[in-house]
Design an enzyme around this catalytic site. Sequence first.
Site, mmCIF file in Angstrom:
data_model
loop_
_atom_site.group_PDB
_atom_site.id
_atom_site.type_symbol
_atom_site.label_atom_id
_atom_site.label_comp_id
_atom_site.label_asym_id
_atom_site.label_seq_id
_atom_site.Cartn_x
_atom_site.Cartn_y
_atom_site.Cartn_z
ATOM 1 N N SER A 128 0.830 -1.346 0.359
ATOM 2 C CA SER A 128 -0.176 0.268 -0.121
ATOM 3 C C SER A 128 0.833 1.351 0.086
ATOM 4 O O SER A 128 1.984 1.424 -1.190
ATOM 5 C CB SER A 128 -1.370 -0.013 1.183
ATOM 6 O OG SER A 128 -1.571 0.437 1.011
ATOM 7 N N ASP A 169 -8.153 -6.461 -4.692
ATOM 8 C CA ASP A 169 -8.583 -5.004 -4.256
ATOM 9 C C ASP A 169 -8.979 -3.803 -5.281
ATOM 10 O O ASP A 169 -8.539 -3.752 -6.508
ATOM 11 C CB ASP A 169 -6.394 -5.048 -4.457
ATOM 12 C CG ASP A 169 -6.026 -3.875 -3.873
ATOM 13 O OD1 ASP A 169 -6.695 -3.130 -3.234
ATOM 14 O OD2 ASP A 169 -4.989 -4.284 -3.371
ATOM 15 N N HIS A 229 -7.792 -6.174 -1.022
ATOM 16 C CA HIS A 229 -6.335 -4.847 -0.078
ATOM 17 C C HIS A 229 -5.739 -5.632 1.120
ATOM 18 O O HIS A 229 -4.215 -5.567 0.945
ATOM 19 C CB HIS A 229 -7.035 -3.727 -0.122
ATOM 20 C CG HIS A 229 -6.059 -2.736 -0.266
ATOM 21 N ND1 HIS A 229 -4.883 -2.430 -1.032
ATOM 22 C CD2 HIS A 229 -5.677 -2.281 0.884
ATOM 23 C CE1 HIS A 229 -3.796 -1.588 -0.516
ATOM 24 N NE2 HIS A 229 -4.388 -1.253 1.016
#
Length: 355
Positions: free
Chosen positions: A145, A304, A333
């Site tokens: 991320s 995701d 995610h």
Amino acid sequence: MGEALTEKVRYSEGTIDIGSLTLESGKVIEHVSLRYERAGDHTLPVVLICHALTGTHQSVGTEENPGWWRGFAADHGYIDLTRFQTITFNVLGGCSGSTGPDSYDRDRKYRSDFPFITVKDMVNAQHKALLKLSVEKLHGVIGGSLGGMQTLEWCITYPDFMEKAVLLAATPSLSDYGIAFNRIGIHAIENDPAWNHGFYEHATDVKGFEVARMVGLVTYRSPHLFTGRFNREEKTAEEKQPFYQVESYLKYQGEKITKRFDPNSYLTLLYAMNHHDIGRGRGGIQEAAGQIRSKLLCIGFKGDLLYPPEDIQSFTGAVPDGVFHEVDTAFGHDGFLVEFDKWGHIVKHHFETGQ
């Protein structure tokens, strides 16, 4: 000493002062320090771990205070602490010991006057900190991320500083879809009366911060996982209207974030994520990808919503020495934080082959 570490492996936390830092904007932060964790024998090759939005420098942690990636980085783990040492910094702009909005600028805290920072600024600060720690070469960089955004900046800004890199659940730029969800969170915080233009009394007073966190959590995991976990179960409560377990979960998580994180830091990092685009000033994403010299492993996670695997795969194809893998998971995610057995061995192989 943590349970996953042998007596021969060292663990420490510290703060490193790096002096002044000139930001991409041209502004200068005069006194910058970064909080860090270091796990493993200091004579071993270094793997830099970059954390996500509300993560901290404590990726390994201790038995009493486990880090967010404890078990993944461990003695004989997927990042093997008998073969590597790891360093994790709390990012510039964070609120876990590094210079950020809650830090003092002379005799007062920055608060919302903290300057706009970019992911590249975070990486530049880490680079200076590593040199201060006498680390002049990395075996690898890894992050998911926001940590994945940092990983890409490392690959392009300091292409000869590391041999290998692992990108998890991140794309070369944040999509309009991701920016849209971030805007909802930003709007909720900045329009909360208790926000007071960033000069609030207590983070727990900013209810818009709770909303921002709830919105974020909805995007971090797949609809299938929410349905499987909560299955429209009602929660027993003295409510006038039906109140469901999923609502209770989001409410709890929203309240929890205000007790451990700073709203100003949250906004600082959201704005940095929105700005993320490795092609800016580099001739576009394809051109930037071609500048990557390290061996780059890119991993996308099925479902995701923020960083679709197909976008990561497309980008990987433009990297000279890039490899892509998609992980089948219901976590979406958040897959980079769980189910290590599904993808950890790919990372392990990447870091340990060709040594």
